[in-house]
Design a protein around this motif. Structure first.
Motif, PDB file in Angstrom:
ATOM      1  N   SER A  37       0.829  -1.208   0.000  1.00  0.00           N
ATOM      2  CA  SER A  37       0.000   0.000   0.000  1.00  0.00           C
ATOM      3  C   SER A  37       0.862   1.256   0.000  1.00  0.00           C
ATOM      4  CB  SER A  37      -0.920   0.008   1.222  1.00  0.00           C
ATOM      5  OG  SER A  37      -1.800  -1.089   1.197  1.00  0.00           O
ATOM      6  N   ALA A  38       1.940   1.243   0.774  1.00  0.00           N
ATOM      7  CA  ALA A  38       2.823   2.408   0.847  1.00  0.00           C
ATOM      8  C   ALA A  38       3.458   2.710  -0.505  1.00  0.00           C
ATOM      9  CB  ALA A  38       3.912   2.178   1.896  1.00  0.00           C
ATOM     10  N   ALA A  39       3.668   1.657  -1.306  1.00  0.00           N
ATOM     11  CA  ALA A  39       4.274   1.861  -2.618  1.00  0.00           C
ATOM     12  C   ALA A  39       3.263   2.311  -3.666  1.00  0.00           C
ATOM     13  CB  ALA A  39       4.955   0.565  -3.076  1.00  0.00           C
ATOM     14  N   SER A  40       2.000   1.870  -3.555  1.00  0.00           N
ATOM     15  CA  SER A  40       1.013   2.161  -4.589  1.00  0.00           C
ATOM     16  C   SER A  40       0.132   3.370  -4.292  1.00  0.00           C
ATOM     17  CB  SER A  40       0.107   0.938  -4.808  1.00  0.00           C
ATOM     18  OG  SER A  40      -0.549   0.579  -3.612  1.00  0.00           O
ATOM     19  N   LEU A  41      -0.071   3.687  -3.014  1.00  0.00           N
ATOM     20  CA  LEU A  41      -0.944   4.810  -2.656  1.00  0.00           C
ATOM     21  C   LEU A  41      -0.486   6.143  -3.254  1.00  0.00           C
ATOM     22  CD1 LEU A  41      -3.384   5.840  -1.064  1.00  0.00           C
ATOM     23  CD2 LEU A  41      -1.895   6.055   0.950  1.00  0.00           C
ATOM     24  N   PRO A  42       0.818   6.447  -3.316  1.00  0.00           N
ATOM     25  CA  PRO A  42       1.226   7.742  -3.878  1.00  0.00           C
ATOM     26  C   PRO A  42       0.741   7.996  -5.301  1.00  0.00           C
ATOM     27  CG  PRO A  42       3.046   6.763  -2.677  1.00  0.00           C
ATOM     28  CD  PRO A  42       1.971   5.722  -2.737  1.00  0.00           C
ATOM     29  N   VAL A  43       0.567   6.952  -6.099  1.00  0.00           N
ATOM     30  CA  VAL A  43       0.079   7.158  -7.465  1.00  0.00           C
ATOM     31  C   VAL A  43      -1.310   7.768  -7.439  1.00  0.00           C
ATOM     32  CG1 VAL A  43      -0.574   6.002  -9.610  1.00  0.00           C
ATOM     33  CG2 VAL A  43       1.487   5.298  -8.395  1.00  0.00           C
ATOM     34  N   LEU A  44      -2.165   7.267  -6.538  1.00  0.00           N
ATOM     35  CA  LEU A  44      -3.518   7.801  -6.449  1.00  0.00           C
ATOM     36  C   LEU A  44      -3.519   9.231  -5.919  1.00  0.00           C
ATOM     37  CD1 LEU A  44      -5.364   4.668  -4.991  1.00  0.00           C
ATOM     38  CD2 LEU A  44      -4.993   5.295  -7.380  1.00  0.00           C
ATOM     39  N   LEU A  45      -2.549   9.554  -5.053  1.00  0.00           N
ATOM     40  CA  LEU A  45      -2.513  10.883  -4.445  1.00  0.00           C
ATOM     41  C   LEU A  45      -1.858  11.931  -5.339  1.00  0.00           C
ATOM     42  CD1 LEU A  45      -1.506   9.950  -0.779  1.00  0.00           C
ATOM     43  CD2 LEU A  45      -3.793  10.480  -1.639  1.00  0.00           C
ATOM     44  N   PHE A  46      -0.816  11.544  -6.056  1.00  0.00           N
ATOM     45  CA  PHE A  46       0.041  12.535  -6.707  1.00  0.00           C
ATOM     46  C   PHE A  46       0.043  12.483  -8.232  1.00  0.00           C
ATOM     47  CE2 PHE A  46       2.479  11.594  -2.647  1.00  0.00           C
ATOM     48  CZ  PHE A  46       1.957  12.671  -1.970  1.00  0.00           C
ATOM     49  N   ALA A  47      -0.604  11.489  -8.854  1.00  0.00           N
ATOM     50  CA  ALA A  47      -0.480  11.352 -10.308  1.00  0.00           C
ATOM     51  C   ALA A  47      -1.004  12.580 -11.047  1.00  0.00           C
ATOM     52  CB  ALA A  47      -1.211  10.100 -10.784  1.00  0.00           C
ATOM     53  N   ILE A  48      -2.135  13.141 -10.600  1.00  0.00           N
ATOM     54  CA  ILE A  48      -2.706  14.290 -11.318  1.00  0.00           C
ATOM     55  C   ILE A  48      -1.785  15.507 -11.239  1.00  0.00           C
ATOM     56  CG2 ILE A  48      -4.683  15.832 -11.527  1.00  0.00           C
ATOM     57  CD1 ILE A  48      -5.247  12.928 -12.305  1.00  0.00           C
ATOM     58  N   PRO A  49      -1.355  15.956 -10.022  1.00  0.00           N
ATOM     59  CA  PRO A  49      -0.407  17.084 -10.007  1.00  0.00           C
ATOM     60  C   PRO A  49       0.908  16.750 -10.703  1.00  0.00           C
ATOM     61  CG  PRO A  49      -0.699  16.165  -7.794  1.00  0.00           C
ATOM     62  CD  PRO A  49      -1.767  15.581  -8.661  1.00  0.00           C
ATOM     63  N   ALA A  50       1.306  15.476 -10.679  1.00  0.00           N
ATOM     64  CA  ALA A  50       2.532  15.091 -11.383  1.00  0.00           C
ATOM     65  C   ALA A  50       2.363  15.256 -12.886  1.00  0.00           C
ATOM     66  CB  ALA A  50       2.897  13.648 -11.053  1.00  0.00           C
ATOM     67  N   GLY A  51       1.183  14.922 -13.406  1.00  0.00           N
ATOM     68  CA  GLY A  51       0.928  15.127 -14.830  1.00  0.00           C
ATOM     69  C   GLY A  51       0.954  16.600 -15.200  1.00  0.00           C
ATOM     70  N   VAL A  52       0.397  17.441 -14.329  1.00  0.00           N
ATOM     71  CA  VAL A  52       0.443  18.892 -14.555  1.00  0.00           C
ATOM     72  C   VAL A  52       1.894  19.362 -14.622  1.00  0.00           C
ATOM     73  CG1 VAL A  52      -0.104  21.138 -13.549  1.00  0.00           C
ATOM     74  CG2 VAL A  52      -1.815  19.307 -13.523  1.00  0.00           C
ATOM     75  N   ALA A  53       2.708  18.890 -13.684  1.00  0.00           N
ATOM     76  CA  ALA A  53       4.125  19.276 -13.681  1.00  0.00           C
ATOM     77  C   ALA A  53       4.818  18.814 -14.956  1.00  0.00           C
ATOM     78  CB  ALA A  53       4.814  18.686 -12.453  1.00  0.00           C
ATOM     79  N   GLY A  54       4.459  17.613 -15.439  1.00  0.00           N
ATOM     80  CA  GLY A  54       5.078  17.103 -16.655  1.00  0.00           C
ATOM     81  C   GLY A  54       4.746  17.923 -17.885  1.00  0.00           C
ATOM     82  N   ASP A  55       3.569  18.560 -17.896  1.00  0.00           N
ATOM     83  CA  ASP A  55       3.186  19.398 -19.035  1.00  0.00           C
ATOM     84  C   ASP A  55       3.725  20.821 -18.939  1.00  0.00           C
ATOM     85  OD1 ASP A  55       1.786  17.654 -20.692  1.00  0.00           O
ATOM     86  OD2 ASP A  55      -0.076  17.887 -19.555  1.00  0.00           O
ATOM     87  N   LEU A  56       3.888  21.318 -17.706  1.00  0.00           N
ATOM     88  CA  LEU A  56       4.228  22.733 -17.540  1.00  0.00           C
ATOM     89  C   LEU A  56       5.722  22.997 -17.373  1.00  0.00           C
ATOM     90  CD1 LEU A  56       1.394  24.057 -15.182  1.00  0.00           C
ATOM     91  CD2 LEU A  56       1.438  23.883 -17.672  1.00  0.00           C
TER      92      LEU A  56
END
Length: 526
Positions: free
Chosen positions: A57-76
């Motif tokens: 859970s500790a390894a997979s939970l961050p994807v659910l929490l941070f993927a959207i802002p991470a995608g924003v960072a990847g575009d900007l």
């Protein structure tokens, strides 16, 4: 179609793709080694099954929490710097974990916290990695590049745990943490040496979007794209039921087949062989079948393999079934992922892909948990058989949510749509735009329908409200009206218009007398 386009390994001939792929492969192997080491260390620290489950859970939970802002960072932001920061942070967290483990200072919660930190780094880099690698190869090789990304994961899952188990047996769990830290350094060197070419984005002189506005715009784009929503639904359903194979495979190996850790490693190796076979077969399969049918084929292969695992407790049969499962898994994942990526314009590529990652990872996590609970209640073989049956039926969803056939060229920036100079970009508050059309004689109904068909495009590119009106006294006079949050956002709307959107406007213009009269409205000041 060229012979190279039919070669599943053609992307590896490109130096940039090959270098980053091999670096990621080393990192994935290190990650799976660390997972084994972390599980073993947690078992020795607490002996609790709950704490052991928390490791994953500790390894997979961050994807659910941070993927959207991470995608924003990847575009900007600069993708190369973003990847370097993420990889460096993960290397430091792995080194900290290794050092504390050697010193005997690790507690269960310290272990979980550092695993969460490493998972957070992976979550922040994942959308950029996934959107970047297909751009390193020619357009016709992008499905193979995406398939090779999935092969990368599956091969590493087959090799990493075996190496990790050997290292733990001859040394200590801390060794796997040191090796994982070193694997991040391999990626850092590869990314540092890579030089990004010009990104496939519309040229812009406008200020960079704020993160919150960029997040809203990506959510708006996905919400108003029937194609993307159809793919997300199909991905969520597929991974929910397909997760039964991976969630229950350890139980099948130990309880049904009577295998130990070595036998379980053999089964994972069969999945890896199937993944390679899927990557080899993918180009020819895609050349012969539409994406909808490739997805159905992959789904049926995974479902059939799951049914065989449930019904025939024979090691040799299970190995063959898992080769088939690995092949079907790659065919399905590559089709879903490549179709989703090909359906995103450049300006929203990474953040749009983040939604796919959230749905896929969330479906996998929720599916695994539900399957595990059902297996505890109804038994492993019964649950696996039921999941196989439902997975085999899932392609029928195509009747409700078909995947439209849109070519990537249709999503390129139109380039010939002039920006509006009627508004200064510093005008605050919402802006209403009206376009007054006059239909040709007898074409009012067709014009109204064509304008209405463009509503999703207006909303995808920035409109927060949309409507159309016909003059009660003059039915040939039709007004399209939409609202955007600011004048700056309206200027971005012009830049985001695609070739497909431009074609819809051309269709409307063919039904109208002359171009529409465009008016920009701002709030009237009292």
């Amino acid at each position: 179609m060229t012979l190279r386009a039919l070669d599943g390994f053609a992307p590896l001939r490109g130096r940039a793709f090959r270098t980053l792929w091999l670096a990621q492969f080393a990192s994935n192997i290190g990650g799976w080694m660390q997972t084994v080491g972390a599980q073993w260390l947690m078992l020795s620290l607490s002996g609790s099954a709950a704490y052991l489950a928390f490791v994953q859970s500790a390894a997979s939970l961050p994807v659910l929490l941070f993927a959207i802002p991470a995608g924003v960072a990847g575009d900007l932001f600069d993708r190369r710097r973003l990847l370097l920061v993420c990889e460096a942070a993960m290397a430091l967290a792995s080194l900290a974990l290794a050092g504390l483990a050697v010193a005997g200072l690790v507690t269960p919660w310290i272990l979980l916290a550092l695993l969460f930190a490493i998972g957070a780094g992976q979550a922040w880099s994942a959308p950029t990695w996934q959107s970047l690698q297909p751009e390193l190869v020619p357009a016709e090789q992008r499905p193979q590049a995406i398939a090779l990304g999935s092969v990368n994961q599956n091969l590493a899952r087959a090799i990493g745990p075996a190496i990790g188990g050997v290292l733990i047996a001859v040394s200590a769990p801390s060794t796997t943490f040191f090796v994982n830290a070193a694997s991040f350094l391999v990626v850092i060197v590869a990314v540092a040496r890579w030089r990004e070419r010009t990104r496939d984005l519309a040229a812009t002189t406008l200020p960079r979007e704020h993160a919150l506005a960029a997040t809203r715009s990506s959510g708006r784009y996905v919400a108003h794209s029937p194609l993307l929503k159809a793919i997300l639904l199909r991905a969520g359903v597929f991974v929910f039921f397909a997760s039964a194979v991976w969630a229950l495979l350890p139980s099948v190996a130990t309880r049904e087949l009577g295998l130990g850790s070595g036998g379980y490693g053999l089964l994972l190796g069969c999945v890896g062989i199937g993944a390679v076979a899927g990557a080899v077969a993918l180009p020819a399969v895609r050349a012969a079948l539409r994406p909808e049918r490739v997805l159905a084929l992959g789904t049926v292969l995974v479902a059939g393999a799951a049914a065989v695992l449930a019904a025939v407790p024979v090691v040799a049969v299970a190995c063959v079934a898992l080769v088939v499962a690995g092949t079907g898994w790659i065919l399905s994942l590559a089709t879903l992922n490549s179709t989703f990526q090909a359906s995103l314009p450049g300006w929203v590529k990474a953040r749009g892909l983040a939604f796919y990652l959230v749905v896929f990872q969330g479906g996998n996590a929720i599916g695994s948990a539900v399957i595990g609970l059902l297996a505890a209640r109804f038994g492993v073989t019964g649950t696996l058989g039921a999941a196989a049956a439902l997975l085999a039926l899932s392609p029928l969803i195509a009747r409700l949510a078909p995947i439209p056939d849109i070519t990537p060229d249709e999503l390129r920036p139109a380039g010939d749509v002039p920006a509006s100079h009627a508004l200064a970009t510093d005008v605050g508050g919402p802006v209403m735009v009206t376009l007054e059309w006059r239909a040709r004689p007898g074409e009012a109904g067709a014009l109204a329908a064509t304008i209405a068909a463009g509503e999703p495009a207006r909303r995808r590119t920035g409109a927060t409200a949309w409507s159309s009106w016909a003059d009660a006294e003059d039915p040939d006079r039709i007004v399209e009206q939409f609202v955007v949050t600011s004048a700056l956002e309206h200027q971005r709307q012009h830049e985001r218009m695609t070739v497909r959107d431009r074609a819809r406007i051309a269709d409307a213009a063919a039904l109208a007398v002359g171009p529409p009269v465009t008016t920009h409205w701002t709030h009237a000041q009292p």
